[in-house]
Design a protein around this motif. Structure first.
Motif, PDB file in Angstrom:
ATOM      1  N   VAL A 393       0.901  -1.230   0.001  1.00 44.49           N
ATOM      2  CA  VAL A 393       0.122  -0.021  -0.126  1.00 44.49           C
ATOM      3  C   VAL A 393       0.899   1.232   0.113  1.00 44.49           C
ATOM      4  CG1 VAL A 393      -1.907  -1.055   1.149  1.00 44.49           C
ATOM      5  CG2 VAL A 393      -0.081  -0.201   2.573  1.00 44.49           C
ATOM      6  N   CYS A 394       0.262   2.188  -0.550  1.00 48.03           N
ATOM      7  CA  CYS A 394       1.177   3.590  -0.556  1.00 48.03           C
ATOM      8  C   CYS A 394       0.196   4.619  -0.204  1.00 48.03           C
ATOM      9  CB  CYS A 394       1.587   3.657  -2.015  1.00 48.03           C
ATOM     10  SG  CYS A 394       2.652   5.155  -2.011  1.00 48.03           S
ATOM     11  N   HIS A 395       0.449   5.628   0.827  1.00 44.06           N
ATOM     12  CA  HIS A 395      -0.178   6.747   1.224  1.00 44.06           C
ATOM     13  C   HIS A 395       0.750   7.780   1.323  1.00 44.06           C
ATOM     14  CE1 HIS A 395      -3.228   4.010   2.813  1.00 44.06           C
ATOM     15  NE2 HIS A 395      -2.127   3.375   3.279  1.00 44.06           N
ATOM     16  N   VAL A 396      -0.075   9.166   1.067  1.00 43.89           N
ATOM     17  CA  VAL A 396       0.793  10.359   1.016  1.00 43.89           C
ATOM     18  C   VAL A 396       0.645  10.774   2.520  1.00 43.89           C
ATOM     19  CG1 VAL A 396       0.450  12.831   0.505  1.00 43.89           C
ATOM     20  CG2 VAL A 396      -0.475  11.127  -1.164  1.00 43.89           C
ATOM     21  N   VAL A 397       1.936  11.234   3.021  1.00 42.74           N
ATOM     22  CA  VAL A 397       2.052  11.634   4.435  1.00 42.74           C
ATOM     23  C   VAL A 397       2.331  12.898   4.442  1.00 42.74           C
ATOM     24  CG1 VAL A 397       2.761   9.114   4.943  1.00 42.74           C
ATOM     25  CG2 VAL A 397       4.503  10.810   4.193  1.00 42.74           C
ATOM     26  N   GLY A 398       2.614  13.675   3.563  1.00 43.34           N
ATOM     27  CA  GLY A 398       2.600  15.124   3.798  1.00 43.34           C
ATOM     28  C   GLY A 398       3.176  16.047   2.624  1.00 43.34           C
ATOM     29  N   PHE A 399       3.038  17.261   2.511  1.00 42.69           N
ATOM     30  CA  PHE A 399       3.636  18.387   1.625  1.00 42.69           C
ATOM     31  C   PHE A 399       4.996  18.989   2.018  1.00 42.69           C
ATOM     32  CE2 PHE A 399      -0.999  17.985   1.314  1.00 42.69           C
ATOM     33  CZ  PHE A 399      -1.135  17.494  -0.131  1.00 42.69           C
ATOM     34  N   GLY A 400       6.171  18.266   1.557  1.00 38.96           N
ATOM     35  CA  GLY A 400       7.126  18.952   1.852  1.00 38.96           C
ATOM     36  C   GLY A 400       7.571  20.117   1.180  1.00 38.96           C
ATOM     37  N   ASP A 401       8.836  20.737   1.569  1.00 33.32           N
ATOM     38  CA  ASP A 401       9.205  21.963   0.832  1.00 33.32           C
ATOM     39  C   ASP A 401       9.435  21.826  -0.536  1.00 33.32           C
ATOM     40  OD1 ASP A 401       9.452  22.981   3.450  1.00 33.32           O
ATOM     41  OD2 ASP A 401      11.441  22.554   3.620  1.00 33.32           O
TER      42      ASP A 401
END
Length: 455
Positions: A393-401
Motif C-alpha cells: 500500500v502507498c499513502h501520502v504523508v505530507g507536503f514537503g518543501d
C-alpha cells in the motif's frame, strides 16, 4: 613378693614403651612384593627350559611370517576396498580397522594353526606357552578392534589399555595377586579407606557408564531432533535435561558401585556451592536465564532478532549464551541474561511476516493518484514482496518543501533473507517505474543571484 611385683611392673612398662609392630597393610604389601619376586624367578627359570625356548622361537618365527604376509596382502586388500564404494559406511569402517591391524590378524590365525599342529604331533604340555601367546594375541586383537568404535580418544585409550592389562593378567592367572597388591596400596580419608584397586574400579566403571550415557544421549538427541511436533526450543531443553540426567546418573551409580560413601561429598559440594555462589553470580544468572528462555519459548533457533545494533538469526541456544549470526558472517555470543533483561526485537516470534516501510517523494506536478498506483506496481515486481491479502500500500504523508511525501508499505515472510537487500530491490523498482512513466523525484535546489554593486 615385692621383688616379683617390681619385676612384673618393669616388664609391663618395658612393653608399653616398646616400638609398635608394623601395620598390617605394610606387612601385606611386603608379602605381595615377595610373591611377585618369586613369580618372576619362577618365570625366568621356566623360560630357560628347552621345551619353552623352542616355543618362544616358534612364536617369533610366526610373527616374522605374519609381518611378511601382511606386507604382501595389504596393497591387495586396499585395492579391493576401493572397489566397495557402494557399501554402507559402517562396513567400510570395519574394513579400514581390519586393514590397519592386518598383521595382528594374520598372526592370530597363524599362531593358532601352530598350536593345533603342536597338539597333534607332541604332548599338550609342550605347546602350553604357545597357547598362552595365542590367547594373548587374540584378546589384544579383539580389544583393539572393539575399542575403535569409541569416538572419544581419551576414553578409548583408557579402556583399551585397561582391558589389555586385565585380560593379560587373567590369561596368566595373576588377577588375585594384582588385586591384592592394589588393595594394599591405600590411604584413609577420615573413616573412608580409598585403595588403588577402588580407584581402578571407579575409572573402569565410570568409563563404561559414561560411554553408555553418551551413546544413549546421541541416539535420543537424533530422535528428538527428527520429531517435528516438538518446537526447537523444547528440543534443546529436552536434550540438555537428558544429558544432565544421564551423565549425573552414570557418575552417582559408578560411585555407589565401587562402594564410595557420597554423604561427605554432598556436604562438601554444598559448602563449595555457597562459596562459589557469590563469585559466580553472573554465570548462575546466565544458566537460569537460559532455562527460562527454553521454557517460555520467547526465542528459538532460526528466529531473527535485533538486540541493540546487533541484527541476525539465532544459530544455537547454549547453557550460558545464545549464538546469533549476522548477515556479514559474524557470530555474536550474547549472554542469556541480556536477552531476559534487555529489549529484544524478535522478527519471527509469533509469525514470519514482517512489514517494511519506505519513504520517498515526488514532484508537485505529478498526479498523486498515479504515483501511488505506480509505487504499488513497482513493489509487486520484487519477488520477496507478498501479494494479497498482504499486498503493498502507498499513502501520502505530507507536503514537503520541494516534494509530496509518500510512504510505501509492503510485507515479506523471510526475514532471514535480509532486510536491507529487499529495501534496495524495492527502491530500484521504484526508480525504474518512475523513470519509465515520467515521474520525477525532486531534490532541493538553490539559486544564487549576483546583485550589481552600487556606488
Amino acid at each position: 613378693m615385692s621383688e616379683t611385683g617390681n619385676d612384673t611392673s618393669a616388664e609391663t612398662s618395658t612393653e608399653a614403651i616398646a616400638p609398635a609392630p608394623q601395620t598390617d597393610a605394610l606387612s601385606d604389601l611386603r608379602d605381595v612384593a615377595f610373591s611377585f619376586a618369586d613369580i618372576a624367578q619362577d618365570i625366568s627359570e621356566y623360560l630357560l627350559r628347552p621345551w619353552i625356548a623352542y616355543q618362544v622361537a616358534i612364536a617369533a618365527a610366526v610373527f616374522v611370517l605374519a609381518h611378511l604376509l601382511a606386507l604382501a596382502l595389504k596393497p591387495r586388500f586396499h585395492n579391493w576396498m576401493r572397489t566397495r564404494e557402494g557399501w554402507p559406511k559402517w562396513r567400510m569402517r570395519i574394513l579400514v580397522m581390519l586393514h590397519r591391524r592386518l598383521r595382528l590378524l594374520v598372526y592370530v590365525v597363524l599362531i593358532w594353526i601352530a598350536v593345533l599342529l603342536m597338539r597333534e604331533i607332541t604332548w599338550p604340555s609342550r605347546s602350553y606357552l604357545l597357547a598362552i601367546i595365542a590367547n594373548l594375541a587374540t584378546a589384544w586383537f579383539f580389544v583393539a578392534f572393539v575399542t575403535r568404535f569409541i569416538h572419544n580418544s581419551l576414553l578409548r585409550t583408557i579402556i583399551r589399555y585397561g582391558a589389555w592389562i586385565w585380560v593379560t593378567l587373567s590369561i596368566v592367572n595373576l588377577t588375585d595377586e594384582a588385586q591384592t597388591l592394589l588393595e594394599n596400596i591405600a590411604f584413609e580419608l577420615g573413616t573412608m579407606r580409598l585403595s588403588l584397586w577402588t580407584v581402578v574400579q571407579a575409572i573402569i566403571i565410570l568409563a563404561v557408564l559414561f560411554a553408555g550415557a553418551r551413546f544413549i544421549s546421541g541416539v535420543s538427541t537424533s530422535t528428538i531432533r527428527k520429531n517435528d511436533e516438538i518446537s526447537p526450543s523444547m528440543q534443546v531443553l529436552a536434550i540438555k535435561f537428558l544429558q544432565v540426567l544421564l551423565y549425573g546418573s552414570a557418575f552417582f551409580i559408578g560411585m555407589r558401585t565401587v562402594g564410595l560413601d557420597l554423604t561427605g561429598l554432598a556436604v562438601l559440594s554444598g559448602a563449595i556451592g555457597v562459596g562459589l555462589g557469590f563469585g559466580l553470580q553472573k554465570v548462575v544468572s546466565n544458566l537460569v536465564s537460559g532455562i527460562i528462555i527454553l521454557l517460555d519459548k520467547s526465542i528459538k533457533p532460526g528466529d531473527v532478532i535485533s538486540l541493540g545494533e546487533t541484527f541476525g538469526w539465532i544459530n544455537a541456544l547454549g547453557a550460558r549464551y545464545v549464538s546469533v549470526v549476522t548477515r556479514d558472517g559474524k557470530e555474536y555470543l550474547i549472554p542469556n541474561e541480556d536477552l531476559i533483561t534487555g529489549q529484544v526485537v524478535n522478527w519471527s516470534h509469533s509469525s514470519d511476516y514482517v512489514r517494511l516501510d519506505i519513504f520517498f517523494g515526488a514532484a508537485y506536478d505529478d498526479d498523486p493518484h498515479k504515483v501511488r498506483a505506480l509505487a504499488i506496481e513497482a513493489a509487486e515486481t520484487v519477488n520477496r514482496v507478498l501479494g494479497k491479502p498482504r499486498a503493498p500500500v502507498c499513502h501520502v504523508v505530507g507536503f514537503g518543501d520541494s516534494s509530496v511525501d509518500y510512504i510505501l508499505r509492503f510485507w515479506i515472510m523471510d526475514p532471514t533473507g535480509g532486510l536491507t537487500n529487499v529495501r534496495g530491490a524495492v527502491f530500484l523498482a521504484l526508480w525504474d517505474t518512475f523513470k519509465a512513466n515520467g515521474i520525477s523525484i525532486p531534490f532541493p535546489q538553490r539559486e544564487v543571484r549576483m546583485l550589481d554593486e552600487q556606488d
